[in-house]
Write an enzyme that holds these catalytic residues in place. Structure first.
Site, PDB file in Angstrom:
ATOM      1  N   LYS A 179      33.794 -25.545  95.825  1.00 29.46           N
ATOM      2  CA  LYS A 179      34.474 -25.660  97.110  1.00 29.46           C
ATOM      3  C   LYS A 179      34.932 -27.101  97.245  1.00 29.46           C
ATOM      4  O   LYS A 179      34.131 -28.019  97.384  1.00 29.46           O
ATOM      5  CB  LYS A 179      33.568 -25.298  98.277  1.00 29.46           C
ATOM      6  CG  LYS A 179      34.306 -25.329  99.630  1.00 29.46           C
ATOM      7  CD  LYS A 179      33.376 -25.088 100.791  1.00 29.46           C
ATOM      8  CE  LYS A 179      34.167 -25.070 102.111  1.00 29.46           C
ATOM      9  NZ  LYS A 179      34.890 -26.337 102.378  1.00 29.46           N
ATOM     10  N   GLY A 236      26.100 -34.493 100.423  1.00 22.15           N
ATOM     11  CA  GLY A 236      26.706 -34.643 101.742  1.00 22.15           C
ATOM     12  C   GLY A 236      25.680 -34.989 102.794  1.00 22.15           C
ATOM     13  O   GLY A 236      24.627 -35.564 102.502  1.00 22.15           O
ATOM     14  N   SER A 237      25.990 -34.622 104.022  1.00 23.62           N
ATOM     15  CA  SER A 237      25.168 -35.022 105.164  1.00 23.62           C
ATOM     16  C   SER A 237      23.876 -34.235 105.229  1.00 23.62           C
ATOM     17  O   SER A 237      23.770 -33.117 104.709  1.00 23.62           O
ATOM     18  CB  SER A 237      25.943 -34.820 106.470  1.00 23.62           C
ATOM     19  OG  SER A 237      26.115 -33.444 106.731  1.00 23.62           O
ATOM     20  N   GLY A 240      24.558 -30.906 107.380  1.00 23.78           N
ATOM     21  CA  GLY A 240      25.279 -29.881 106.637  1.00 23.78           C
ATOM     22  C   GLY A 240      24.462 -29.336 105.487  1.00 23.78           C
ATOM     23  O   GLY A 240      24.423 -28.123 105.254  1.00 23.78           O
ATOM     24  N   GLU A 260      21.715 -33.366  97.705  1.00 20.73           N
ATOM     25  CA  GLU A 260      21.473 -34.808  97.771  1.00 20.73           C
ATOM     26  C   GLU A 260      22.010 -35.246  99.117  1.00 20.73           C
ATOM     27  O   GLU A 260      23.212 -35.187  99.359  1.00 20.73           O
ATOM     28  CB  GLU A 260      22.175 -35.502  96.599  1.00 20.73           C
ATOM     29  CG  GLU A 260      21.757 -36.935  96.401  1.00 20.73           C
ATOM     30  CD  GLU A 260      22.624 -37.850  97.227  1.00 20.73           C
ATOM     31  OE1 GLU A 260      22.159 -38.257  98.322  1.00 20.73           O
ATOM     32  OE2 GLU A 260      23.744 -38.144  96.810  1.00 20.73           O
ATOM     33  N   CYS A 297      25.572 -43.189  98.982  1.00 18.66           N
ATOM     34  CA  CYS A 297      24.273 -42.677  99.410  1.00 18.66           C
ATOM     35  C   CYS A 297      23.146 -43.608  98.998  1.00 18.66           C
ATOM     36  O   CYS A 297      22.033 -43.505  99.518  1.00 18.66           O
ATOM     37  CB  CYS A 297      24.041 -41.283  98.856  1.00 18.66           C
ATOM     38  SG  CYS A 297      24.391 -41.130  97.096  1.00 18.66           S
ATOM     39  N   GLU A 386      19.924 -42.926 108.279  1.00 14.14           N
ATOM     40  CA  GLU A 386      21.085 -43.460 107.573  1.00 14.14           C
ATOM     41  C   GLU A 386      22.296 -43.573 108.497  1.00 14.14           C
ATOM     42  O   GLU A 386      22.603 -42.665 109.269  1.00 14.14           O
ATOM     43  CB  GLU A 386      21.449 -42.547 106.399  1.00 14.14           C
ATOM     44  CG  GLU A 386      22.652 -43.029 105.611  1.00 14.14           C
ATOM     45  CD  GLU A 386      23.094 -42.044 104.537  1.00 14.14           C
ATOM     46  OE1 GLU A 386      23.652 -42.490 103.526  1.00 14.14           O
ATOM     47  OE2 GLU A 386      22.864 -40.821 104.711  1.00 14.14           O
TER      48      GLU A 386
END
Length: 501
Positions: A179, A236-237, A240, A260, A297, A386
């Site tokens: 995606k 990502g977040s 999410g 991650e 990250c 973060e």
């Protein structure tokens, strides 16, 4: 040439709806919007491809990975141009990231040819053993099936269409459905073109790879819930990633979710080190903190230091260095908005002092630096969350024992760093067992923003840094995520997998 279409099992497919990219410069382009129906089509094709692709020899899969790298390099200038336009990242960064992407494909090719990742084991039959005989047992790792990969916003190449998740799944023998991230759909399509050419060159089943662009939650949910998808790779977040992780766990057949999700990557600046090198450490930290507008990250967002004159030197050096950093373009408007919100959260927190502030607007971001005490940091979990961007927090503690208390209170991290000299070793030995429990990578006298793609690298950590503390999304061990062990008991040699022969 961009088509603006999805790549579904070798065909470029339009959608019923389109969306426009939002580049930081250059022209916007229209791209087809994904749908659950396209997800199903891609997953069905991936399942069909699995039988032939997983049966390829390791050398055949390695050759395929190397061809993908070659085809990406052939499109290098086009990929760099569209990547710069879409993300605002500098040209040198995109060229370097392309090298990292092709380099890891080649590294994985070399690795699977050696065969060590198969973890082959053999318990020889003991027919005369008493009181019971032992059968002949052989073990090998086998690919799990089609894998879903979510492209990352901050790495349009190395963590996206042909990035680490895709490369490691293909190396393991698993077809992939990607995606694409809406922040860089043009970059995603060009890389997909390179993969498509490689599939055709090697005459592989076209379902080995598909790219679905755009789409909202329905597409992502359809992908992780599809019964033919056997694992998910995500960068990502936290919000999410956790939502998708929960969906994977709630399926009738739960599947592994390798997410991650980010980290504040704390630095512990030990007393002897800050006394000897405080100015240099402060300057180096500012450079790491603002690299790529802080959109890593592994960005070292928190520095813990014992209060005193040396801490003031460290602070002054960081403040001076950050004052020279010009505003940088962030990847998307949404990321820029989240960065401003994070800064406002810090500004309104009790016991926090702003040392470097700025007025951010649109997609540009300039650094923020805040200062607080160990007591305030321990009392407020918000300070250890973060903030994605060039924002740092200095935490002043009374002594090394308070450093230990902060370390023990940390959530899971991708990295923890010690700035340490010989005079600090006694105190550092007390910290090390804590840090190795909290992080997937522990560094000394460096900065965490560089992640080497290698055999020994771990890019992961205890939750919420990642959802699977036993896995890495960088390095050759990433391949193991998409394999499972199978034992073969008393199977005739003629029926064993070729790699066990």
């Amino acid at each position: 040439m961009l088509t603006g279409k999805h790549l579904i099992a070798g065909e470029w497919v339009a959608g019923e709806r389109t969306f426009k990219s939002e580049p930081s410069s250059g022209d916007a382009h229209e791209f087809a919007v994904g749908s659950p129906a396209l997800v199903d089509r891609a997953a069905q094709a991936a399942e069909e491809a699995f039988w032939s692709y997983s049966a390829l020899s390791r050398s055949e899969r390695a050759a395929f990975l190397r061809t993908i790298a070659e085809e990406i390099d052939k499109l290098g200038d086009e990929i760099t141009q569209i990547g710069v336009e879409e993300t605002g990242l500098p040209q040198a960064r995109l060229i370097g990231e392309r090298g990292r992407t092709t380099g890891q494909l080649k590294l994985f090719a070399d690795h699977i040819e050696k065969g060590d990742f198969l973890d082959r084991r053999h318990d020889v039959a003991l027919p005369d053993r008493q009181p019971l005989p032992r059968p002949d047992i052989k073990l090998i790792q086998q690919p799990i099936g089609p894998v879903a990969v979510f492209g990352a916003s901050n790495f349009p190449l190395a963590f996206s269409t042909a990035g680490g998740d895709t490369a490691s799944a293909l190396a393991a023998g698993c077809p992939v459905v990607v995606k694409g991230h809406s922040a860089h759909p043009g970059t995603a399509e060009l890389v997909a073109q390179a993969i498509d050419k490689s599939i055709k060159k090697h005459k592989l089943h076209p379902g080995v790879f598909s790219l679905i662009q755009g789409g909202k939650r329905d597409v992502g949910e359809a992908l992780v819930l599809h019964p033919l998808i056997k694992a998910v790779g995500f960068t990502g977040s936290l919000a999410g990633g956790r939502a998708l992780f929960n969906l994977c766990a709630a399926r009738p057949e739960p599947i592994p979710f390798f997410g991650e999700l980010g980290s504040v990557n704390p630095m512990f600046v030990m007393p002897a080190a800050v006394k000897a090198r405080g100015e240099a450490i402060g300057k180096g930290w500012a450079g790491s903190l603002t690299m790529g507008a802080g959109q890593f990250c592994t960005n070292p967002g928190v520095a813990i230091v014992v209060d005193g004159p040396e801490a003031e030197t460290f602070k002054a050096s960081a403040v001076a260095a950050l004052g020279e950093i010009a505003p940088q373009t962030m990847l998307t408007d949404g990321i820029a908005d989240a960065y401003r919100s994070g800064a406002q959260r810090m500004q309104s927190s009790e016991g926090v002092t702003e040392l470097v502030g700025t007025a951010c607007n649109t997609r540009s971001a300039a650094p923020y630096l805040f200062e607080t005490t160990g007591e305030a940091f321990l009392a407020n979990d918000d300070l250890s969350e973060e903030v994605f961007g060039p924002l740092g927090v200095i935490v002043k503690v009374g002594d090394v024992s308070e450093m230990e208390a902060i370390a023990k209170n940390l959530h899971g991290q991708l990295t923890c760093t010690l700035h340490v000299d010989a005079g600090d070793y006694a105190d550092a030995r007390k910290l090390m067992p804590i840090l190795q429990r909290k992080a997937g990578r522990v560094l000394a006298n460096g900065f965490s923003t560089g992640v080497e793609v290698s055999e020994a690298m771990v890019h992961g950590g205890p939750y919420p840094a990642s959802t699977n503390f036993g896995a890495t999304s960088v390095g050759t061990m990433a391949i193991r995520r998409f394999l499972r062990p199978v034992s073969y008991q008393n199977i005739p040699a003629e029926l064993l997998p070729a790699d066990l022969g």
